[in-house]
Motif scaffolding. Sequence first.
Motif, PDB file in Angstrom:
ATOM      1  N   GLU A  83     -22.862 -36.017   0.202  1.00 16.72           N
ATOM      2  CA  GLU A  83     -23.193 -34.682   0.689  1.00 16.72           C
ATOM      3  C   GLU A  83     -22.769 -34.537   2.159  1.00 16.72           C
ATOM      4  O   GLU A  83     -22.261 -33.495   2.559  1.00 16.72           O
ATOM      5  CB  GLU A  83     -24.705 -34.412   0.561  1.00 16.72           C
ATOM      6  N   ARG A  84     -22.966 -35.589   2.946  1.00 15.03           N
ATOM      7  CA  ARG A  84     -22.602 -35.520   4.368  1.00 15.03           C
ATOM      8  C   ARG A  84     -21.097 -35.340   4.535  1.00 15.03           C
ATOM      9  O   ARG A  84     -20.621 -34.627   5.409  1.00 15.03           O
ATOM     10  CB  ARG A  84     -23.021 -36.812   5.088  1.00 15.03           C
ATOM     11  N   ILE A  85     -20.328 -36.013   3.671  1.00 12.52           N
ATOM     12  CA  ILE A  85     -18.871 -35.951   3.802  1.00 12.52           C
ATOM     13  C   ILE A  85     -18.317 -34.636   3.258  1.00 12.52           C
ATOM     14  O   ILE A  85     -17.359 -34.083   3.805  1.00 12.52           O
ATOM     15  CB  ILE A  85     -18.216 -37.132   3.047  1.00 12.52           C
ATOM     16  N   SER A  86     -18.959 -34.130   2.199  1.00 17.92           N
ATOM     17  CA  SER A  86     -18.444 -32.933   1.521  1.00 17.92           C
ATOM     18  C   SER A  86     -18.285 -31.759   2.482  1.00 17.92           C
ATOM     19  O   SER A  86     -17.368 -30.951   2.346  1.00 17.92           O
ATOM     20  CB  SER A  86     -19.372 -32.515   0.384  1.00 17.92           C
ATOM     21  N   GLY A  87     -19.151 -31.676   3.472  1.00 12.86           N
ATOM     22  CA  GLY A  87     -19.106 -30.545   4.391  1.00 12.86           C
ATOM     23  C   GLY A  87     -18.016 -30.658   5.442  1.00 12.86           C
ATOM     24  O   GLY A  87     -17.776 -29.715   6.201  1.00 12.86           O
ATOM     25  N   MET A  88     -17.355 -31.801   5.517  1.00  9.57           N
ATOM     26  CA  MET A  88     -16.366 -32.021   6.575  1.00  9.57           C
ATOM     27  C   MET A  88     -15.137 -31.135   6.376  1.00  9.57           C
ATOM     28  O   MET A  88     -14.641 -31.018   5.261  1.00  9.57           O
ATOM     29  CB  MET A  88     -15.973 -33.509   6.547  1.00  9.57           C
ATOM     30  N   ARG A  89     -14.666 -30.536   7.475  1.00  7.68           N
ATOM     31  CA  ARG A  89     -13.527 -29.626   7.364  1.00  7.68           C
ATOM     32  C   ARG A  89     -12.251 -30.407   6.965  1.00  7.68           C
ATOM     33  O   ARG A  89     -11.977 -31.470   7.518  1.00  7.68           O
ATOM     34  CB  ARG A  89     -13.297 -28.939   8.707  1.00  7.68           C
ATOM     35  N   GLY A  90     -11.522 -29.878   6.019  1.00 12.67           N
ATOM     36  CA  GLY A  90     -10.265 -30.509   5.595  1.00 12.67           C
ATOM     37  C   GLY A  90     -10.416 -31.363   4.350  1.00 12.67           C
ATOM     38  O   GLY A  90      -9.443 -31.703   3.695  1.00 12.67           O
TER      39      GLY A  90
END
Lengths: 378, 105
Positions: A83-90
């Motif tokens: 979940e933390r990574i999913s929000g990362m732009r790109g």
Amino acid sequence: MSPWFEKQRHLIDFTLASLARRKGRHLGLLVVFALLVFALASAMLFAHALRHEAQQILDGAPEIVLQKLVAGRHDLIPPGTIERISGMRGVQQVHGRLWGYYYDPVVKANYTFLVPPDNSIQPGTLVIGPALARQRGLAPGTGISLRSYSGALYSFAIAAVLPQASELASADLLLVSEADFRAFFSYPADHYTDIALSVANPAEVRNIANKLAKLLPDSRPILREEIQRTYASIFDWREGIMLALLSAAILAFAILAWDKASGLSADEKREIGILKAIGWETGDIIKMKFWEGALISLIAFLVGFIAAYVHVFHFGAPLFEPVLKGWSVLYPRFVLTPVIDGLQVATLFFFTVFPFLAATLVPIWRAAVTDPDAVMRT
Amino acid sequence: MTLRPSTVAIVVVSTLAAAFVGCFIDAHFIVERTALDLAQTQTLATRLGLADLALFTEARYTRHPVQADLHSAFQDHPLALEHFPSGSLLPPHYEPLVRETTTPD
């Protein structure tokens, strides 16, 4: 026919007649030379084809694989990370992967358990790799029982066997459903082995990897580019090891060729003396010896290369198999797609044919420029 | 009529040269014939997200050299001597990293 051509043919006739007088010695040299080219060419062809095949297959590897590390060791991805990574732009897609190893004491082989990203395997069934199917005598419709690390016995039905053509990538695979994987390995819920990411813009992969390393300092991102470079370096290394092992043979051949070429026998010296005495020019003697060296080295190169090609691409390089196989019980049976690097072949030609020619011509030139009387008397 | 030695030599060298060229032609045809197999393997590898070849299945750092710990040759315990034969054929692979690592992995 032009006089020049006719002259060369006569020189070749004479050279071959002269070679035939010391048949055993020259045939031996030809065989050793061809064997050397065979060994070198086999190593080069094999490594190049394997490197190319790996590059092609791994083109579809995940753009980034993210591992969690604890004390320098690979650890499970805890809940919340995806979940933390999913929000990362790109970042386009994030997928938690489940895979692991299983040692089968029946055949003393390691298997790789893997849950396909689409989780398309029916619970209670397995899709298995071709080497594993061969080793355990399994086919679609048959069953297999495996004892899990917790001691419980699990039975699976074989739903399918992966295509034999894909053996290089799938020899030991066991595709299993997520529920079965978690039950079999007592895998904690919501934990994953690692994470596969795809990135919207390929030029941004490194930036994303750096951002990931900052966001999750205990993680290690592995890029597709690194995966391919690693494999390229592995095959370079292996080719280097083979060539290093062969260097003893190369040195032995160099000594043989040098000894043959530089230490002219009394017979050969007398022959040169007689030829000069009956009117041969120095140039003719050098031409004759050039044809001798050229014929031996060219025939040895061609025979060695053709044999290497057949050995690697039609017989699956059986001579290298014991070295490459190591202790692996499940070794993929694969026929490499022949990819020949012209530059490598040219390099091999240059480093085998030319030194031999030079080693033949230099001492002959030294003997041919001396006085025939002196040559015959020594 | 006996053949001149040079005729024999020309025939032998020409035949071998033709076989040499034949290797390249044969390679071309095999590549065409096996293109489908390779495409199938590529599709499978992409679908499953495979990052390693199944060349050596004896240890985790030879089965998955890309995903094993970086200092993989001695990963079992400090000063552990490499005992798998293929370990000697696989280099430790920190060199080809495209980025500087900041964490001691």
